[in-house]
Design a protein around this motif. Structure first.
Motif, short mmCIF file in Angstrom:
data_model
loop_
_atom_site.label_atom_id
_atom_site.label_comp_id
_atom_site.label_asym_id
_atom_site.label_seq_id
_atom_site.Cartn_x
_atom_site.Cartn_y
_atom_site.Cartn_z
N MET A 1 0.82 -1.20 0.00
CA MET A 1 0.00 0.00 0.00
C MET A 1 0.86 1.26 0.00
N THR A 2 1.98 1.22 0.71
CA THR A 2 2.80 2.44 0.79
C THR A 2 3.77 2.45 -0.37
N GLY A 3 3.22 2.72 -1.55
CA GLY A 3 4.03 2.62 -2.76
C GLY A 3 5.18 3.59 -2.77
N VAL A 4 4.84 4.87 -2.87
CA VAL A 4 5.89 5.84 -3.12
C VAL A 4 6.67 6.13 -1.83
N LEU A 5 6.04 5.91 -0.68
CA LEU A 5 6.70 6.25 0.58
C LEU A 5 7.82 5.27 0.89
N GLU A 6 7.62 4.01 0.47
CA GLU A 6 8.63 3.01 0.73
C GLU A 6 9.92 3.28 -0.04
N GLY A 7 9.77 3.88 -1.21
CA GLY A 7 10.88 4.00 -2.13
C GLY A 7 11.96 4.94 -1.63
N ASP A 8 12.95 5.08 -2.45
CA ASP A 8 14.09 5.93 -2.16
C ASP A 8 13.63 7.38 -2.03
N ILE A 9 14.13 8.08 -1.02
CA ILE A 9 13.74 9.47 -0.84
C ILE A 9 14.34 10.32 -1.96
N GLY A 10 15.53 9.92 -2.43
CA GLY A 10 16.17 10.67 -3.52
C GLY A 10 15.34 10.62 -4.78
N ILE A 11 14.82 9.42 -5.09
CA ILE A 11 13.97 9.26 -6.28
C ILE A 11 12.74 10.15 -6.16
N ALA A 12 12.15 10.18 -4.93
CA ALA A 12 10.96 10.99 -4.73
C ALA A 12 11.27 12.47 -4.95
N LEU A 13 12.45 12.90 -4.48
CA LEU A 13 12.83 14.30 -4.67
C LEU A 13 13.02 14.62 -6.15
N VAL A 14 13.69 13.70 -6.87
CA VAL A 14 13.88 13.91 -8.31
C VAL A 14 12.54 14.00 -9.00
N ASN A 15 11.62 13.11 -8.57
CA ASN A 15 10.27 13.11 -9.10
C ASN A 15 9.61 14.47 -8.96
N ILE A 16 9.64 15.00 -7.73
CA ILE A 16 9.01 16.30 -7.47
C ILE A 16 9.68 17.40 -8.29
N LEU A 17 11.03 17.36 -8.34
CA LEU A 17 11.77 18.40 -9.06
C LEU A 17 11.39 18.40 -10.54
N LEU A 18 11.40 17.19 -11.14
CA LEU A 18 11.13 17.12 -12.58
C LEU A 18 9.70 17.55 -12.89
N LEU A 19 8.75 17.14 -12.04
CA LEU A 19 7.37 17.56 -12.30
C LEU A 19 7.22 19.07 -12.16
N THR A 20 7.97 19.67 -11.21
CA THR A 20 7.93 21.12 -11.08
C THR A 20 8.47 21.81 -12.33
N VAL A 21 9.60 21.27 -12.85
CA VAL A 21 10.16 21.86 -14.07
C VAL A 21 9.15 21.75 -15.21
N LEU A 22 8.47 20.58 -15.30
CA LEU A 22 7.47 20.41 -16.36
C LEU A 22 6.37 21.46 -16.22
N PHE A 23 5.94 21.70 -14.96
CA PHE A 23 4.89 22.70 -14.75
C PHE A 23 5.35 24.07 -15.21
N VAL A 24 6.58 24.45 -14.81
CA VAL A 24 7.09 25.77 -15.17
C VAL A 24 7.15 25.92 -16.69
N VAL A 25 7.66 24.87 -17.37
CA VAL A 25 7.79 24.96 -18.84
C VAL A 25 6.41 25.05 -19.48
N ALA A 26 5.46 24.25 -18.97
CA ALA A 26 4.13 24.25 -19.58
C ALA A 26 3.46 25.61 -19.41
N ILE A 27 3.59 26.21 -18.22
CA ILE A 27 2.97 27.52 -18.00
C ILE A 27 3.65 28.58 -18.87
N ALA A 28 4.98 28.46 -19.02
CA ALA A 28 5.68 29.41 -19.88
C ALA A 28 5.17 29.29 -21.32
N ILE A 29 4.95 28.03 -21.80
CA ILE A 29 4.41 27.86 -23.15
C ILE A 29 3.05 28.52 -23.27
#
Lengths: 214, 150, 171
Positions: A1-29
């Motif tokens: 059940m604890t899918g993303v929480l079990e995983g590596d914290i580094g992976i989770a941070l990269v995940n958040i960072l990349l999605l934020t960059v995607l948001f910024v780029v999409a809003i800029a477009i």
């Protein structure tokens, strides 16, 4: 059940960072009007999403997205931009309101629906228990190819891929029928070698022909 | 395109071109064991030719890789892919049943390997030919891409 | 509650990206920008598919280690092979029995579907752009409202012409 929480914290941070960059780029477009910047940013969006695919283990998709999205579609968009215009007209202020309402309503409904979805990374979700798992389990005995993506693409779903190849071929054909096979550029090179007369005369005649055609 | 300030770009790209094409073939034939396959390799080969077109001009690229060749390549790719299906049918199997290519029992993987390799070659031809046709159609429409457009 | 949100944060972020793509498609009048929005939307759908196939603790779907034991020469060495060889019976068209995997892998099916979808996406994108180039050559503009105005003017002019022709024919 604890899918993303079990995983590596580094992976989770990269995940958040990349999605934020995607948001910024999409809003800029969404906010920009310079088409050159929009096309380049869409290339960046593809590249960042390719990186994100690696985070969620889809290496083949990442490779394809990096080659297609960041390479090929940017080239095609640039080619089309050179043939049309460089800037978009500014939107009318009140014209934005309707699309915004529609989009917010759609988003709220989708988020409401997503509450029922299985948790991220749940190995027992219907998606991960169905035919995908079976492909993984029978692949080695069936085909002896370690990369399951290749064997599913070529062998199990061979008809699908045949259809996709045909679609790509037909798309190439359609573009060539709409725009020609590049004769204008050839004409330019022949003219430069001295077989055709003056450029202005040639382009004038070409333009005249076009007007007749349309 | 004869302006001197592109000289570094031209020299570096010329050195990169063979590496790009070799990487495409690595992607193609290593696709069974790692990420890659016909779709990616086809796009990479097309991008290599597009890079050549950008540094040497579209007419030069059209002389090196003629548009007639690219559009036939796309058609040949689809025919190669479909031909594997008919090969399997001739051997008594179903359409695209690679196990039937050499009449192997289950557990023998020769037919699967050969079949997937040939259809990936078909995908490579089809995708690279179609992408180059698309590029020529767009790039051939403008007489020449000027410096200020970039 | 926090766990619930964290488990679905990816979905919501991707839905947000999707909605930005949809907004660009709806709100902008420029046809090229519209197509860029459409391809943004498509990429977001691919992201959604792939994120659904993620398995916690899994790796990329490339078999390694014990799951892909090389069978030197013969095929009896591998238990799975042996089983399929025996139970296979007929030579053609048999699926092997599923074996338990030693390592954890992410789901392969969304990857395959999205891989082909991306390639077809760029093919359809270029068809759309070719149509836009032709629209520009016919109308001299790629703003959809200007194209609509020109269309309306043309239609009105044609109507007037027909009316005139009818009047002349009647007179």
């Amino acid at each position: 059940m604890t899918g993303v929480l079990e995983g590596d914290i580094g992976i989770a941070l990269v995940n958040i960072l990349l999605l934020t960059v995607l948001f910024v780029v999409a809003i800029a477009i969404a906010r920009l009007r310079n088409l050159f910047a929009i096309v380049m940013l869409s290339g960046i969006y593809s590249l960042v999403s390719a990186t994100w695919y690696v985070v969620v283990d889809a290496v083949d998709v990442a490779f394809t997205e990096a080659a297609v999205g960041a390479g090929m579609s940017t080239v095609v968009l640039l080619g089309a931009m050179l043939l049309t215009s460089r800037t978009a007209k500014p939107d009318k202020k009140f014209a934005r309101l309707g699309p915004l309402l529609v989009v917010i309503a759609t988003g709220v409904m989708l988020i409401y629906a997503s509450v029922d979805l299985p948790a991220l990374g749940d190995p027992n979700s219907p998606v991960n228990q169905g035919v995908g798992l079976t492909y993984m389990q029978i692949n080695w005995a069936d085909t002896g190819i370690p990369n399951v993506v290749t064997s599913v693409l070529g062998s199990y779903r061979g008809f699908d891929t045949l259809g996709e190849t045909t679609v790509v071929f037909l798309a190439g054909l359609a573009v060539a029928l709409l725009l020609g096979f590049g004769e204008r550029s050839l004409a330019e090179s022949i003219r430069r070698e001295g077989n055709l007369p003056d450029r202005n005369a040639a382009s004038g005649a070409e333009a005249g022909k076009e007007e007749d055609a349309s | 395109m004869n302006s001197d300030h592109h000289v570094i770009l031209r020299v570096v790209s010329k050195m990169l071109l063979p590496i790009i094409v070799m990487f495409a073939f690595y992607t193609q034939f290593h696709g069974d064991f790692g990420p890659g396959g016909g779709f990616q390799a086809g796009i990479i080969i097309a991008v290599g030719v597009i890079l050549y077109a950008l540094i040497a001009g579209v007419p030069a690229a059209m002389r090196a890789v003629p548009p007639a060749f690219t559009r036939s390549l796309a058609a040949i790719g689809v025919m190669v892919y479909a031909g594997v299906g008919y090969w399997a049918m001739l051997k008594g199997g179903n359409y695209l049943e690679y196990q039937a290519l050499f009449n192997e029992p289950p557990g023998e993987h020769h037919g699967q390997h050969i079949g997937i390799m040939v259809i990936e070659l078909g995908v490579l031809f089809g995708v690279s030919g179609a992408m180059l046709t698309i590029f020529y159609a767009f790039a051939g429409r403008v007489a020449e891409i000027r410096d200020k457009d970039w | 509650m926090l766990e619930f949100i964290l488990e679905r944060a990816n979905y919501w972020a991707i839905i947000g990206l999707m909605m930005i793509g949809l907004y660009i498609t709806f709100a902008s009048g420029n046809l090229i920008k519209r197509l860029v929005g459409l391809s943004l939307f498509q990429t977001s759908v691919c992201l959604f598919y792939v994120t659904l196939g993620k398995v916690a603790g899994g790796t990329a779907p490339i078999l390694y280690g014990e799951d892909a034991v090389e069978h030197g020469g013969g095929h009896g060495a591998d238990a799975a092979h042996h089983a399929t060889g025996v139970t296979g019976g007929h030579a053609l068209g048999n699926a092997s029995a599923p074996v338990e995997l030693v390592h954890t892998y992410s789901n392969v099916l969304p990857h395959v579907l999205m891989l082909t979808a991306i390639v077809v996406g760029v093919a359809t994108l270029s068809v759309g752009l070719a149509l836009i180039v032709r629209i520009r050559e016919a109308y001299g503009s790629i703003e959809s409202d200007e194209v609509r105005e020109i269309d309306l003017e043309m239609a009105l002019a044609q109507e007037a012409e027909i009316d005139q022709w009818l009047n002349e024919a009647g007179a």
